[in-house]
Write a protein that holds these residues in place. Structure first.
Motif, PDB file in Angstrom:
ATOM      1  N   PRO A  81     -10.094 -63.240 -51.648  1.00  0.00           N
ATOM      2  CA  PRO A  81      -9.232 -64.424 -51.761  1.00  0.00           C
ATOM      3  C   PRO A  81      -9.985 -65.734 -51.956  1.00  0.00           C
ATOM      4  O   PRO A  81      -9.366 -66.741 -52.317  1.00  0.00           O
ATOM      5  N   LEU A  82     -11.308 -65.772 -51.744  1.00  0.00           N
ATOM      6  CA  LEU A  82     -12.038 -67.026 -51.873  1.00  0.00           C
ATOM      7  C   LEU A  82     -12.162 -67.443 -53.337  1.00  0.00           C
ATOM      8  O   LEU A  82     -12.243 -66.602 -54.236  1.00  0.00           O
ATOM      9  N   GLN A  83     -12.193 -68.758 -53.567  1.00  0.00           N
ATOM     10  CA  GLN A  83     -12.071 -69.292 -54.922  1.00  0.00           C
ATOM     11  C   GLN A  83     -13.191 -68.829 -55.850  1.00  0.00           C
ATOM     12  O   GLN A  83     -12.956 -68.530 -57.013  1.00  0.00           O
ATOM     13  N   ARG A  84     -14.420 -68.772 -55.362  1.00  0.00           N
ATOM     14  CA  ARG A  84     -15.528 -68.380 -56.235  1.00  0.00           C
ATOM     15  C   ARG A  84     -15.377 -66.934 -56.716  1.00  0.00           C
ATOM     16  O   ARG A  84     -15.763 -66.608 -57.844  1.00  0.00           O
ATOM     17  N   ALA A  85     -14.798 -66.087 -55.875  1.00  0.00           N
ATOM     18  CA  ALA A  85     -14.545 -64.704 -56.282  1.00  0.00           C
ATOM     19  C   ALA A  85     -13.341 -64.638 -57.216  1.00  0.00           C
ATOM     20  O   ALA A  85     -13.335 -63.874 -58.197  1.00  0.00           O
ATOM     21  N   ARG A  86     -12.323 -65.426 -56.943  1.00  0.00           N
ATOM     22  CA  ARG A  86     -11.135 -65.446 -57.813  1.00  0.00           C
ATOM     23  C   ARG A  86     -11.508 -65.949 -59.205  1.00  0.00           C
ATOM     24  O   ARG A  86     -11.025 -65.420 -60.220  1.00  0.00           O
ATOM     25  N   ASP A  87     -12.350 -66.992 -59.263  1.00  0.00           N
ATOM     26  CA  ASP A  87     -12.790 -67.506 -60.564  1.00  0.00           C
ATOM     27  C   ASP A  87     -13.559 -66.436 -61.329  1.00  0.00           C
ATOM     28  O   ASP A  87     -13.362 -66.241 -62.538  1.00  0.00           O
ATOM     29  N   THR A  88     -14.448 -65.753 -60.626  1.00  0.00           N
ATOM     30  CA  THR A  88     -15.245 -64.696 -61.260  1.00  0.00           C
ATOM     31  C   THR A  88     -14.339 -63.586 -61.777  1.00  0.00           C
ATOM     32  O   THR A  88     -14.506 -63.100 -62.906  1.00  0.00           O
ATOM     33  N   ALA A  89     -13.378 -63.188 -60.964  1.00  0.00           N
ATOM     34  CA  ALA A  89     -12.445 -62.132 -61.370  1.00  0.00           C
ATOM     35  C   ALA A  89     -11.610 -62.565 -62.569  1.00  0.00           C
ATOM     36  O   ALA A  89     -11.345 -61.772 -63.483  1.00  0.00           O
ATOM     37  N   ALA A  90     -11.199 -63.834 -62.596  1.00  0.00           N
ATOM     38  CA  ALA A  90     -10.389 -64.333 -63.710  1.00  0.00           C
ATOM     39  C   ALA A  90     -11.158 -64.260 -65.022  1.00  0.00           C
ATOM     40  O   ALA A  90     -10.613 -63.881 -66.069  1.00  0.00           O
ATOM     41  N   ILE A  91     -12.436 -64.600 -64.974  1.00  0.00           N
ATOM     42  CA  ILE A  91     -13.272 -64.554 -66.177  1.00  0.00           C
ATOM     43  C   ILE A  91     -13.508 -63.106 -66.603  1.00  0.00           C
ATOM     44  O   ILE A  91     -13.386 -62.757 -67.789  1.00  0.00           O
TER      45      ILE A  91
END
Length: 238
Positions: A81-91
């Motif tokens: 749920p943390l933003q840096r992981a969400r950003d990575t997953a989105a990319i």
């Protein structure tokens, strides 16, 4: 035929039928991806943390291309749920159009107990214990043989999480997790065999990234994708 014998025959028949109906177990392939580079941001949501830096974005694109080139089909996609992981997953997700990620709370970064007590001297014992409980729950729930056909799953998460889960798969003292170090946007692969045995295929693979983009592991230099100042030669004076 007496009633006892009839009862035993019935139970045996029921057990055979149940075994025949139960789906066979198969291997489960776990692909753990660490998030990309990030920098502290006082303005970030205190619960979600900061997002990726420009360098982290570039790292995530490279990881996504590597994951898309893998021959296996990903049966499930998960993210912290943390933003840096969400950003990575989105990319990464741009390489898998039409697919969605499930956000798993247990993938959230935390610090489990370690032999390096000088590192955790400021952490509360109850917080370390809660982290261990969280990661053990994640392992016991997801690092199990697949039911039916073989599966491959992706988990976009964090360095501490990946290293702890790797020690569990290796069957070693989990307090040794800090003796490993993995790069940002690196890939770790663990296979759970149909009989429950574990095979660690690779840890922290980052060979798809140029050396000058590697960050996050012990000994890495601090790097940035910001444009440097152009070195301009001064005109010669008469």
């Amino acid at each position: 035929m007496n009633k006892t014998l009839i009862g035993l025959l019935f139970l045996t028949f029921a057990a055979v039928v149940q075994a025949a109906e139960a789906p066979a177990t198969s291997a489960r392939n776990i692909v753990l991806v660490r998030h990309g580079n990030y920098v502290s941001d006082p303005a970030a949501d205190p619960k979600l943390g900061p997002g990726l830096s420009p360098l982290g974005v570039a790292q995530a694109y490279l990881a996504g291309a590597r994951l898309a080139a893998m021959p296996a089909h990903f049966d499930a996609l998960y993210a912290s749920p943390l933003q840096r992981a969400r950003d990575t997953a989105a990319i990464i997700g741009e390489n898998f159009p039409g697919r969605t990620f499930s956000v798993l709370a247990d993938l959230e970064e935390c610090t489990p107990p370690t032999r390096r007590t000088e590192i955790t001297k400021d952490d509360k014992p109850e917080e370390l214990a809660a982290c261990k409980k969280q990661l053990d729950r994640l392992f016991d729930t997801h690092f199990i043989p697949a039911q039916g056909a073989e599966r491959t799953e992706m988990y976009v998460c964090h360095g501490n999480v990946i290293r702890y889960l790797t020690t569990r798969a290796l069957g070693v003292d989990t307090r040794a997790w800090l003796e490993m170090s993995v790069h940002h946007a690196s890939i770790t692969r663990i296979r759970v065999e149909a009989d429950g045995r574990f095979k660690v295929i690779n840890v922290g693979d980052s060979g798809y990234m140029p050396a000058n983009m590697l960050t996050g592991a012990t000994g890495d230099e601090k790097r940035s994708l910001e444009i440097p100042e152009l070195p301009v030669a001064q005109p010669e004076s008469d």
